[in-house]
Design a protein around this motif. Sequence first.
Motif, mmCIF file in Angstrom:
data_model
loop_
_atom_site.group_PDB
_atom_site.id
_atom_site.type_symbol
_atom_site.label_atom_id
_atom_site.label_comp_id
_atom_site.label_asym_id
_atom_site.label_seq_id
_atom_site.Cartn_x
_atom_site.Cartn_y
_atom_site.Cartn_z
ATOM 1 N N THR A 157 0.881 -1.168 0.000
ATOM 2 C CA THR A 157 0.000 0.000 0.000
ATOM 3 C C THR A 157 0.916 1.215 0.000
ATOM 4 O OG1 THR A 157 -0.039 0.084 2.408
ATOM 5 C CG2 THR A 157 -1.800 -1.147 1.341
ATOM 6 N N SER A 158 0.385 2.354 -0.395
ATOM 7 C CA SER A 158 1.234 3.546 -0.431
ATOM 8 C C SER A 158 1.519 3.997 0.994
ATOM 9 C CB SER A 158 0.550 4.669 -1.201
ATOM 10 O OG SER A 158 -0.699 4.934 -0.628
ATOM 11 N N LYS A 159 2.688 4.573 1.204
ATOM 12 C CA LYS A 159 3.044 5.074 2.523
ATOM 13 C C LYS A 159 2.163 6.261 2.879
ATOM 14 C CE LYS A 159 7.950 3.894 2.654
ATOM 15 N NZ LYS A 159 7.946 3.050 3.832
ATOM 16 N N ALA A 160 1.743 6.337 4.161
ATOM 17 C CA ALA A 160 0.868 7.433 4.583
ATOM 18 C C ALA A 160 1.511 8.783 4.313
ATOM 19 C CB ALA A 160 0.548 7.275 6.069
ATOM 20 N N ALA A 161 2.839 8.875 4.519
ATOM 21 C CA ALA A 161 3.512 10.165 4.371
ATOM 22 C C ALA A 161 3.450 10.680 2.943
ATOM 23 C CB ALA A 161 4.970 10.038 4.813
ATOM 24 N N PHE A 162 3.312 9.763 1.977
ATOM 25 C CA PHE A 162 3.343 10.186 0.574
ATOM 26 C C PHE A 162 1.963 10.100 -0.075
ATOM 27 C CE2 PHE A 162 7.754 8.163 0.886
ATOM 28 C CZ PHE A 162 8.266 9.298 1.493
ATOM 29 N N THR A 163 0.937 9.979 0.749
ATOM 30 C CA THR A 163 -0.414 9.871 0.229
ATOM 31 C C THR A 163 -1.136 11.177 0.529
ATOM 32 O OG1 THR A 163 -0.352 7.529 0.770
ATOM 33 C CG2 THR A 163 -2.501 8.463 0.312
ATOM 34 N N SER A 164 -1.858 11.683 -0.472
ATOM 35 C CA SER A 164 -2.479 12.997 -0.288
ATOM 36 C C SER A 164 -3.606 12.956 0.746
ATOM 37 C CB SER A 164 -2.992 13.524 -1.616
ATOM 38 O OG SER A 164 -3.843 12.578 -2.201
ATOM 39 N N GLY A 165 -4.406 11.916 0.745
ATOM 40 C CA GLY A 165 -5.495 11.824 1.712
ATOM 41 C C GLY A 165 -5.332 10.599 2.579
ATOM 42 N N PRO A 166 -6.226 10.438 3.576
ATOM 43 C CA PRO A 166 -6.122 9.250 4.428
ATOM 44 C C PRO A 166 -6.422 7.979 3.642
ATOM 45 C CG PRO A 166 -8.098 10.525 4.935
ATOM 46 C CD PRO A 166 -7.311 11.330 3.952
ATOM 47 N N ARG A 167 -5.719 6.905 3.991
ATOM 48 C CA ARG A 167 -5.968 5.631 3.329
ATOM 49 C C ARG A 167 -7.211 4.990 3.941
ATOM 50 N NH1 ARG A 167 -0.092 3.326 4.239
ATOM 51 N NH2 ARG A 167 -0.609 4.211 6.255
ATOM 52 N N THR A 168 -7.983 4.303 3.119
ATOM 53 C CA THR A 168 -9.219 3.732 3.635
ATOM 54 C C THR A 168 -8.918 2.446 4.410
ATOM 55 O OG1 THR A 168 -9.606 2.406 1.665
ATOM 56 C CG2 THR A 168 -10.528 4.633 1.665
ATOM 57 N N VAL A 169 -9.861 2.117 5.270
ATOM 58 C CA VAL A 169 -9.728 0.866 6.032
ATOM 59 C C VAL A 169 -9.795 -0.323 5.066
ATOM 60 C CG1 VAL A 169 -10.855 -0.564 7.775
ATOM 61 C CG2 VAL A 169 -10.629 1.910 8.131
ATOM 62 N N ALA A 170 -10.653 -0.196 4.039
ATOM 63 C CA ALA A 170 -10.776 -1.291 3.062
ATOM 64 C C ALA A 170 -9.443 -1.567 2.372
ATOM 65 C CB ALA A 170 -11.846 -0.941 2.027
ATOM 66 N N THR A 171 -8.682 -0.520 2.094
ATOM 67 C CA THR A 171 -7.372 -0.697 1.460
ATOM 68 C C THR A 171 -6.493 -1.596 2.311
ATOM 69 O OG1 THR A 171 -7.544 1.522 0.584
ATOM 70 C CG2 THR A 171 -5.363 0.532 0.532
ATOM 71 N N HIS A 172 -6.527 -1.355 3.609
ATOM 72 C CA HIS A 172 -5.704 -2.175 4.506
ATOM 73 C C HIS A 172 -6.249 -3.593 4.623
ATOM 74 C CE1 HIS A 172 -2.942 0.889 5.704
ATOM 75 N NE2 HIS A 172 -3.924 1.715 5.969
ATOM 76 N N LEU A 173 -7.569 -3.698 4.690
ATOM 77 C CA LEU A 173 -8.142 -5.034 4.849
ATOM 78 C C LEU A 173 -7.850 -5.914 3.638
ATOM 79 C CD1 LEU A 173 -11.549 -4.166 6.534
ATOM 80 C CD2 LEU A 173 -9.581 -5.316 7.562
ATOM 81 N N GLU A 174 -7.708 -5.286 2.471
ATOM 82 C CA GLU A 174 -7.383 -6.059 1.263
ATOM 83 C C GLU A 174 -5.942 -6.572 1.290
ATOM 84 O OE1 GLU A 174 -8.096 -3.328 -1.885
ATOM 85 O OE2 GLU A 174 -10.267 -3.338 -1.560
ATOM 86 N N SER A 175 -5.104 -5.946 2.099
ATOM 87 C CA SER A 175 -3.677 -6.302 2.033
ATOM 88 C C SER A 175 -3.137 -6.887 3.343
ATOM 89 C CB SER A 175 -2.853 -5.061 1.659
ATOM 90 O OG SER A 175 -2.941 -4.088 2.671
ATOM 91 N N LEU A 176 -3.975 -6.967 4.373
ATOM 92 C CA LEU A 176 -3.535 -7.508 5.662
ATOM 93 C C LEU A 176 -4.197 -8.852 5.928
ATOM 94 C CD1 LEU A 176 -3.721 -4.490 8.168
ATOM 95 C CD2 LEU A 176 -1.664 -5.775 7.576
#
Lengths: 209, 226
Positions: free
Chosen positions: A112-131
């Motif tokens: 997933t993209s690093k939070a520091a280099f992402t313009s907006g907050p990452r969604t919970v779904a994004t994490h659930l797809e990769s964790l």
Amino acid sequence: MPKNSPSEVEFASLLVYSVRGVSDVSKRSKSRVRDPFKRGDNAALQLAAKRIQENLSVFAGYFDSDVALVPVPRSSPIRQGNLWPSLLICETLLGHGLGGSIEQCLVRTKETSKAAFTSGPRTVATHLESLELQMKRDLTTPTRFLLVDDIVTSGSTLFAAASLFDESDEVRAFAVLRSISDGEIESPLEPVVGRIQYRGITDTTGRRP
Amino acid sequence: MVFRAYDPLELLGPMNAVEAKNAPKSLWAAGDVALLEAGSRVSVVGSRNVSPQGVKRTAKLVRALVERNMIVVSGLAQGVDTIAHTTAIEAGGQTIAVLGTPLDTASPTQNRDLQTLIMREHLAISQFEIGTPVQRHNFPARNRTMALFSDATVIVEASAKSGTEHQAWEALRLGRMLFVLKSVADAGHDWVAKVIHYGAQVLTDKNLDVVLENMPERVRAEELPF
């Protein structure tokens, strides 16, 4: 799919750094507080463990001897033998008698993209797809877990990770550092306990404090 | 020219177990070792046979690093490495060369003058003792050492089979920031796709400023402010 759907997760953190602060203290909080933990600096890890011990009254229950420390994966999959800052933190905490065991049960399956280099907050779904939670349970499996990360930004990673555990588990989170995006800090040492709350409309999280 | 031997801990400070694994047993340095205390060190690496666009991209990136007082690290090879060092010097910045040869040997030979200038006014480091033969396997080892000396690595141009790959994997192993320019990511090489999967970030004109603002710095134990 998450095993449970909490609306919030309790978290604690020891230090704070300012992302865009302009004072000397705020600027130094990035280079001299955030960066050492990202690179697994042993002196910083040892000092953090000492500061946690000095502030155990703030973190009541977080580091009990029946609590399993769970290192939170980085934003990308980790190859065996690579630096994993959260695991180093867990090992340091355990070495100081903080927590009772380490469970390496969370795995990042895709980047997933690093939070520091992402313009907006990452969604919970994004994490659930990769964790993934990979844990075989038996009678000796702990039921109290502390998710351990180096940095908490919005808290979406920790929230997603917590939602993978069973409802009957006690799951809290600890990050050595929390970031504040704007504003100045007076001191990097600011032990706090707070909450990561789910925002259903945007599938994101907010953190207090 | 004075070549001095160092224990790696003298130049790099205390290392964690991951860092110590591939660290060289000895190092030789010529130049200003105080550069190792001077700010973020960013490796700029890539192809020996650099394209005209690669030359421009390398120079642009290096100037941006120098503007932010970062130290430009490279390997003094032909192509991207040479552009990185010369641009840093011309822009008034500081540069560190990590050599795949002993300090008294230049490879390629046409970089001998540049190597001498770096040893005199900047810093050159080698893990190869004077007299060590120059062999192919020196260069992947040099790339791993360069990753160890660098807070971040940027790959500005790469081929399907590139020595740069060794540095990319080592940077990831060490948990250091690794960036590939968008043009490198778009080229479709398998190893580039793999390092992105394992955490390399794609550097674009759009995110360059944010990335540079977030470049990590080294901190001594006595400087920890908490």
